[in-house]
Design a protein around this motif. Structure first.
Motif, short mmCIF file in Angstrom:
data_model
loop_
_atom_site.label_atom_id
_atom_site.label_comp_id
_atom_site.label_asym_id
_atom_site.label_seq_id
_atom_site.Cartn_x
_atom_site.Cartn_y
_atom_site.Cartn_z
N GLY A 39 42.71 -65.19 -20.18
CA GLY A 39 41.84 -66.23 -19.65
C GLY A 39 40.53 -65.73 -19.09
N LEU A 40 40.26 -64.41 -19.22
CA LEU A 40 39.00 -63.84 -18.76
C LEU A 40 38.13 -63.49 -19.95
CD1 LEU A 40 40.22 -61.38 -15.97
CD2 LEU A 40 39.48 -63.75 -15.73
N GLU A 41 36.82 -63.65 -19.78
CA GLU A 41 35.87 -63.24 -20.81
C GLU A 41 35.14 -62.00 -20.34
OE1 GLU A 41 33.35 -66.05 -23.20
OE2 GLU A 41 31.75 -65.06 -22.05
N PHE A 42 35.08 -60.99 -21.20
CA PHE A 42 34.41 -59.73 -20.89
C PHE A 42 33.25 -59.55 -21.87
CE2 PHE A 42 38.81 -59.31 -19.63
CZ PHE A 42 38.74 -58.71 -18.38
N ARG A 43 32.15 -59.00 -21.33
CA ARG A 43 30.98 -58.71 -22.18
C ARG A 43 30.39 -57.36 -21.78
NH1 ARG A 43 29.77 -63.86 -20.51
NH2 ARG A 43 27.91 -63.19 -19.39
N ILE A 44 30.22 -56.50 -22.75
CA ILE A 44 29.51 -55.23 -22.54
C ILE A 44 28.17 -55.35 -23.27
CG2 ILE A 44 29.46 -52.75 -22.96
CD1 ILE A 44 32.49 -52.75 -22.88
N THR A 45 27.07 -55.21 -22.53
CA THR A 45 25.73 -55.35 -23.11
C THR A 45 24.94 -54.07 -22.89
OG1 THR A 45 25.73 -57.73 -22.64
CG2 THR A 45 23.60 -56.70 -23.07
N SER A 46 24.33 -53.56 -23.97
CA SER A 46 23.57 -52.31 -23.87
C SER A 46 22.62 -52.18 -25.05
CB SER A 46 24.54 -51.12 -23.85
OG SER A 46 23.83 -49.89 -23.85
N ASP A 47 21.57 -51.42 -24.84
CA ASP A 47 20.65 -51.13 -25.95
C ASP A 47 20.83 -49.71 -26.49
OD1 ASP A 47 19.57 -49.61 -23.93
OD2 ASP A 47 17.61 -50.59 -23.91
N ASN A 48 21.78 -48.94 -25.91
CA ASN A 48 21.97 -47.58 -26.43
C ASN A 48 23.42 -47.11 -26.41
OD1 ASN A 48 22.33 -47.21 -23.68
ND2 ASN A 48 20.81 -45.57 -23.48
N LEU A 49 24.36 -47.94 -25.96
CA LEU A 49 25.77 -47.54 -25.94
C LEU A 49 26.38 -47.73 -27.32
CD1 LEU A 49 28.22 -46.66 -24.16
CD2 LEU A 49 28.67 -49.11 -23.83
N PRO A 50 26.91 -46.67 -27.95
CA PRO A 50 27.51 -46.80 -29.28
C PRO A 50 28.70 -47.75 -29.27
CG PRO A 50 27.11 -44.48 -28.73
CD PRO A 50 26.90 -45.27 -27.47
N VAL A 51 28.94 -48.40 -30.40
CA VAL A 51 30.02 -49.37 -30.49
C VAL A 51 31.38 -48.72 -30.24
CG1 VAL A 51 31.21 -50.98 -32.03
CG2 VAL A 51 28.72 -50.85 -32.06
N ASN A 52 31.59 -47.50 -30.74
CA ASN A 52 32.89 -46.85 -30.53
C ASN A 52 33.13 -46.57 -29.05
OD1 ASN A 52 30.81 -44.73 -30.88
ND2 ASN A 52 32.50 -43.32 -30.61
N GLU A 53 32.06 -46.36 -28.27
CA GLU A 53 32.22 -46.18 -26.83
C GLU A 53 32.55 -47.52 -26.16
OE1 GLU A 53 32.55 -43.52 -25.32
OE2 GLU A 53 31.55 -41.95 -26.44
N THR B 195 23.91 -41.24 -19.08
CA THR B 195 23.66 -40.96 -20.50
C THR B 195 23.42 -42.25 -21.28
OG1 THR B 195 25.19 -39.08 -20.30
CG2 THR B 195 24.56 -39.77 -22.52
N TYR B 196 24.21 -43.28 -20.97
CA TYR B 196 24.02 -44.61 -21.53
C TYR B 196 23.91 -45.60 -20.37
CZ TYR B 196 26.10 -42.21 -25.55
OH TYR B 196 26.39 -41.31 -26.54
N GLN B 197 23.19 -46.69 -20.61
CA GLN B 197 23.09 -47.75 -19.61
C GLN B 197 23.73 -49.01 -20.20
OE1 GLN B 197 19.90 -46.23 -20.71
NE2 GLN B 197 20.59 -44.57 -19.38
N PHE B 198 24.60 -49.63 -19.42
CA PHE B 198 25.19 -50.88 -19.89
C PHE B 198 25.63 -51.73 -18.71
CE2 PHE B 198 28.82 -48.01 -19.57
CZ PHE B 198 29.84 -48.80 -19.03
N THR B 199 25.78 -53.02 -18.99
CA THR B 199 26.27 -53.98 -18.00
C THR B 199 27.59 -54.56 -18.49
OG1 THR B 199 24.03 -54.60 -17.32
CG2 THR B 199 25.80 -56.13 -16.79
N LEU B 200 28.57 -54.56 -17.62
CA LEU B 200 29.87 -55.15 -17.91
C LEU B 200 29.97 -56.45 -17.13
CD1 LEU B 200 32.80 -55.16 -18.95
CD2 LEU B 200 33.40 -53.68 -17.03
N THR B 201 30.12 -57.56 -17.84
CA THR B 201 30.21 -58.88 -17.22
C THR B 201 31.62 -59.42 -17.37
OG1 THR B 201 27.90 -59.29 -17.79
CG2 THR B 201 29.22 -61.19 -17.12
#
Length: 368
Positions: free
Chosen positions: A340-354, A294-300
């Motif tokens: 001490g870990l950095e997390f990044r969620i990147t997406s062009d269609n995933l809502p911020v609340n998600e 439903t949404y596409q995103f990358t978790l780094t």
């Protein structure tokens, strides 16, 4: 008879007036609150914040300092892991500090003016002032308002705010979702107006130096075949307890600085895990987890580098357990650091609340 009748009328009227003395209605309290927040110079409060966003409640000790016109210091300590992060605002910008790792993360933002927090007095009062449909009751010791939640997420809809009758200090806040389930709760132990702070109270380096403490990290180990394996728990200077990433082969060399890969326990409906890989470069090693549906995103996920420079201006997102930075327009990235870990969620269609829900589900696992 006429004199007796008039005397009774006067007695009844006086009784009604005297009986109403000392009692305030919603309008009276709102007027007082407007005056207080306009003239507010400083305050210091502490208490407990509980997040009901996962399988089990996450509890944090919260300490809030404010000094007019725009200096803030919020210390959030995970009660289970004894790890503290500090959100600091001074003339130089907004910082997220991890004293136990001596790391500072600075960015440009108009926080908290652009987005309030449940533990900030100004946010609570302005929520009351701006809601013309506010509900109000008065109990023994508190004035209680039920108003709309004005946080930067559609998941939080209503909030109940308890204010002390004697000085309007906050006592408790409950923020609920659309199903009237309490998602965030704050109980203040102390709250003092006109608090006194010295020149170093809001200094970044001073806070890093004085708030340093031991913490536990989460580390990932990759074997010679590029397979994720569990690590053992030790202090921040050694390995930490890792979480296996579903035993998928990453087909990459071992990380130069291992860390714990955290798998989200929450995914939006219709979203599934796609694949993952390790990216090992000269700067740092990262693990990329991709999701599709439903949404596409990358978790780094990667080791958080020391930050001493401003990132691109963005929006501060309250994740409850820490502050995240949302950047980008069409392609958005939510960045935050924990243990001490950095997390990044990147997406062009995933809502911020998600994004926030995904981040919260990962927080339950860090530091195990």
């Amino acid at each position: 008879m006429r004199r007796i009748t008039w005397a009774l009328v006067i007695v009844i009227c006086l009784s009604a007036v005297l009986g109403g003395c000392g009692k305030k209605d919603a309008d009276g309290v709102v007027k007082d609150l407007d005056k207080i927040v306009t003239k507010l110079e400083s305050y210091q409060g502490s208490g407990t914040m509980t997040l009901h966003t996962g399988d089990k409640p996450q509890e944090y000790k919260v300490e809030v300092w404010y000094q007019n016109p725009s200096f803030y210091r919020i210390a959030l300590t995970n009660a289970q892991k004894d790890i503290t992060q500090i959100v600091l605002k001074n003339d130089q910008g907004v910082y997220v500090l991890t004293p136990s790792l001596n790391k500072s993360f600075r960015f440009q933002s108009d926080w908290p003016e652009s987005q309030g927090q449940v533990y900030l007095y100004q946010t609570l009062v302005r929520s009351i002032l701006s809601d013309n449909t506010r509900q109000f009751i008065s109990d023994k010791d508190s004035y209680v308002f039920d108003v709309a939640a004005n946080y930067n997420t559609h998941a939080l809809v209503r909030q109940k705010i308890w204010l002390a009758k004697n000085d309007y200090a906050p006592k408790q806040v409950q923020v609920s979702d659309a199903e009237a389930k309490v998602v965030v709760e704050v109980k203040f132990d102390t709250f003092n107006f006109d608090a006194k702070f010295d020149d170093k109270s809001f200094d970044m380096q001073h806070n890093l130096d004085t708030a340093g403490q031991q913490s536990k990290g989460t580390l990932l180990e990759v074997d010679e075949n590029g397979m994720l394996v569990e690590s053992t728990e030790v202090s921040e200077t050694g390995a930490g307890t890792g979480q296996g990433a579903n035993d998928q082969s990453l087909g990459a060399p071992a990380l130069s600085e291992p860390f714990g890969v955290i798998i989200p326990t929450y995914l939006p409906e219709g979203v599934v895990y796609k694949d993952d890989k390790v990216v090992d470069d000269s700067d740092r090693s990262s693990v990329l987890l991709r999701y599709d549906g439903t949404y596409q995103f990358t978790l780094t996920e990667s080791r958080s580098p020391d930050r001493a420079v401003s990132l691109a201006a963005g929006t501060v997102i309250d994740l409850g357990f820490t502050a995240g930075l949302l950047t980008g327009e069409e392609l958005q990235t939510l960045t935050w650091t924990v243990d001490g870990l950095e997390f990044r969620i990147t997406s062009d269609n995933l809502p911020v609340n998600e994004m926030v829900k995904i981040a919260a589900s990962m927080q339950e696992q860090t530091g195990k």
